[in-house]
Scaffold this motif. Structure first.
Motif, PDB file in Angstrom:
ATOM      1  N   THR A 121      11.029   9.474  -6.511  1.00  0.00           N
ATOM      2  CA  THR A 121      10.881   8.022  -6.406  1.00  0.00           C
ATOM      3  C   THR A 121      11.420   7.549  -5.051  1.00  0.00           C
ATOM      4  OG1 THR A 121      13.078   7.508  -7.290  1.00  0.00           O
ATOM      5  CG2 THR A 121      11.282   7.828  -8.890  1.00  0.00           C
ATOM      6  N   HIS A 122      11.159   6.304  -4.740  1.00  0.00           N
ATOM      7  CA  HIS A 122      11.714   5.719  -3.519  1.00  0.00           C
ATOM      8  C   HIS A 122      13.235   5.685  -3.561  1.00  0.00           C
ATOM      9  CE1 HIS A 122       7.827   3.350  -2.336  1.00  0.00           C
ATOM     10  NE2 HIS A 122       7.653   4.652  -2.367  1.00  0.00           N
ATOM     11  N   ASP A 123      13.799   5.515  -4.742  1.00  0.00           N
ATOM     12  CA  ASP A 123      15.258   5.503  -4.856  1.00  0.00           C
ATOM     13  C   ASP A 123      15.850   6.867  -4.493  1.00  0.00           C
ATOM     14  OD1 ASP A 123      15.504   2.843  -5.518  1.00  0.00           O
ATOM     15  OD2 ASP A 123      15.468   3.205  -7.684  1.00  0.00           O
TER      16      ASP A 123
ATOM     17  N   LEU B 196      14.619   8.806  -2.179  1.00  0.00           N
ATOM     18  CA  LEU B 196      14.579   8.814  -0.717  1.00  0.00           C
ATOM     19  C   LEU B 196      15.732   8.001  -0.140  1.00  0.00           C
ATOM     20  CD1 LEU B 196      10.746   8.291  -0.066  1.00  0.00           C
ATOM     21  CD2 LEU B 196      11.979  10.441  -0.282  1.00  0.00           C
ATOM     22  N   ARG B 197      16.009   6.862  -0.749  1.00  0.00           N
ATOM     23  CA  ARG B 197      17.113   6.017  -0.282  1.00  0.00           C
ATOM     24  C   ARG B 197      18.455   6.721  -0.466  1.00  0.00           C
ATOM     25  NH1 ARG B 197      13.943   2.006  -3.189  1.00  0.00           N
ATOM     26  NH2 ARG B 197      13.001   0.521  -1.715  1.00  0.00           N
TER      27      ARG B 197
ATOM     28  N   THR C 271       3.003   5.476   0.116  1.00  0.00           N
ATOM     29  CA  THR C 271       3.616   4.376  -0.637  1.00  0.00           C
ATOM     30  C   THR C 271       4.949   3.936  -0.053  1.00  0.00           C
ATOM     31  OG1 THR C 271       4.907   5.749  -2.191  1.00  0.00           O
ATOM     32  CG2 THR C 271       2.587   5.312  -2.747  1.00  0.00           C
ATOM     33  N   THR C 272       5.392   4.596   1.023  1.00  0.00           N
ATOM     34  CA  THR C 272       6.751   4.341   1.520  1.00  0.00           C
ATOM     35  C   THR C 272       6.836   3.215   2.542  1.00  0.00           C
ATOM     36  OG1 THR C 272       6.537   6.042   3.271  1.00  0.00           O
ATOM     37  CG2 THR C 272       7.438   6.748   1.136  1.00  0.00           C
TER      38      THR C 272
ATOM     39  N   LEU D 276       9.996   1.101   2.598  1.00  0.00           N
ATOM     40  CA  LEU D 276      11.156   1.744   3.218  1.00  0.00           C
ATOM     41  C   LEU D 276      11.005   1.755   4.735  1.00  0.00           C
ATOM     42  CD1 LEU D 276      10.670   3.118   0.269  1.00  0.00           C
ATOM     43  CD2 LEU D 276      12.416   4.713   1.035  1.00  0.00           C
ATOM     44  N   TRP D 277       9.785   2.025   5.208  1.00  0.00           N
ATOM     45  CA  TRP D 277       9.503   2.047   6.652  1.00  0.00           C
ATOM     46  C   TRP D 277       9.779   0.694   7.287  1.00  0.00           C
ATOM     47  CZ3 TRP D 277       5.344  -0.937   8.550  1.00  0.00           C
ATOM     48  CH2 TRP D 277       5.136  -0.832   9.935  1.00  0.00           C
TER      49      TRP D 277
ATOM     50  N   GLU E 191      14.704   2.196   6.280  1.00  0.00           N
ATOM     51  CA  GLU E 191      15.633   2.813   5.339  1.00  0.00           C
ATOM     52  C   GLU E 191      15.708   4.338   5.432  1.00  0.00           C
ATOM     53  OE1 GLU E 191      16.195   0.679   1.379  1.00  0.00           O
ATOM     54  OE2 GLU E 191      14.121   0.164   1.855  1.00  0.00           O
ATOM     55  N   LEU E 192      14.746   4.964   6.092  1.00  0.00           N
ATOM     56  CA  LEU E 192      14.787   6.423   6.251  1.00  0.00           C
ATOM     57  C   LEU E 192      15.146   6.837   7.670  1.00  0.00           C
ATOM     58  CD1 LEU E 192      11.702   7.523   4.116  1.00  0.00           C
ATOM     59  CD2 LEU E 192      14.083   7.219   3.423  1.00  0.00           C
TER      60      LEU E 192
END
Length: 210
Positions: free
Chosen positions: A69-71, A73-74, A100-101, A104-105, A109-110
């Motif tokens: 999930t995105h979480d 990645l965070r 889908t990121t 975050l981009w 956040e990455l």
């Protein structure tokens, strides 16, 4: 200050999964807190492969793993991405997830997180190097710091007496056209060392962000 390492992958017949487990071993031995996550299957792919016994067995062996999930990645300080090759590029399942990121981009956040790639190919010339290099493009857009597999840490790269996976860009394995080949010891060692190196780089980058 231990790093948090996410290892996320897609695997059709289990070869990339095997590499992922070695990456996890290396990261854990280097002191990381690790999450192992799988990329969700596409309904169209599952339907197309429903009569393939080897595919079904491999998917069953990975079913206990949570989907990324995105979480995740965070949460991570460093991320290792695994994929089969598809004509010199990542599998569609992985590309769809990366696409889908954008939330975050857009927030960065990455950015400044360590990132490495490992792959499997059907043949020696199935695109293992091209897949990793093309995978680097979205990772650079996301602002990640690339981590490869240098010759000094991976003497198996100098072995020209047999067919094996691996390149300076990252670990890989050759599965064979029917998926009957299994990762060689050198492929697994390279994967383990990627986990170790990714952890070390992620830990240093984390200290700089404090």
């Amino acid at each position: 200050m231990s790093a948090k390492i996410l290892i996320t992958f897609y695997s059709t017949y289990g070869h990339t999964f095997q590499l992922a487990q070695s990456v996890r071993e290396g990261a854990e031995q280097a002191g990381a807190e690790v999450r192992l996550r799988r990329v969700a299957e596409l309904p169209q792919a599952a339907e197309a492969m429903k009569n393939d016994e080897n595919y079904q067995a491999a998917q069953k062996s990975m079913a206990h793993l949570e989907e990324v999930t995105h979480d995740d990645l965070r949460w991570a300080d460093g991320i290792a991405w695994g994929t089969p090759t598809r004509y010199g590029n990542m599998a569609a399942q992985v590309k769809q997830f990366i696409d889908t990121t954008s939330p975050l981009w857009s927030k960065g956040e990455l950015e400044d997180k360590a990132s490495g790639v490992f792959v499997s190919t059907a043949t020696q010339h199935g695109g293992q190097e091209a897949t990793i290099l093309s995978f680097h493009i979205p990772l650079l857009h996301l602002g990640m710091i690339l981590v490869g597999s240098p010759y000094g840490q991976n003497p198996t790269l100098f072995n020209v007496s047999e067919i094996h996976g691996g390149s300076p860009y990252g670990p890989s394995t050759i599965a064979g056209g029917d998926g009957s080949l299994q990762p060689k010891e050198g492929d697994l060692i390279m994967s383990k060392r990627l986990g170790e190196r990714l952890t070390k780089v992620a830990t240093q980058l984390k200290s700089l962000r404090k």
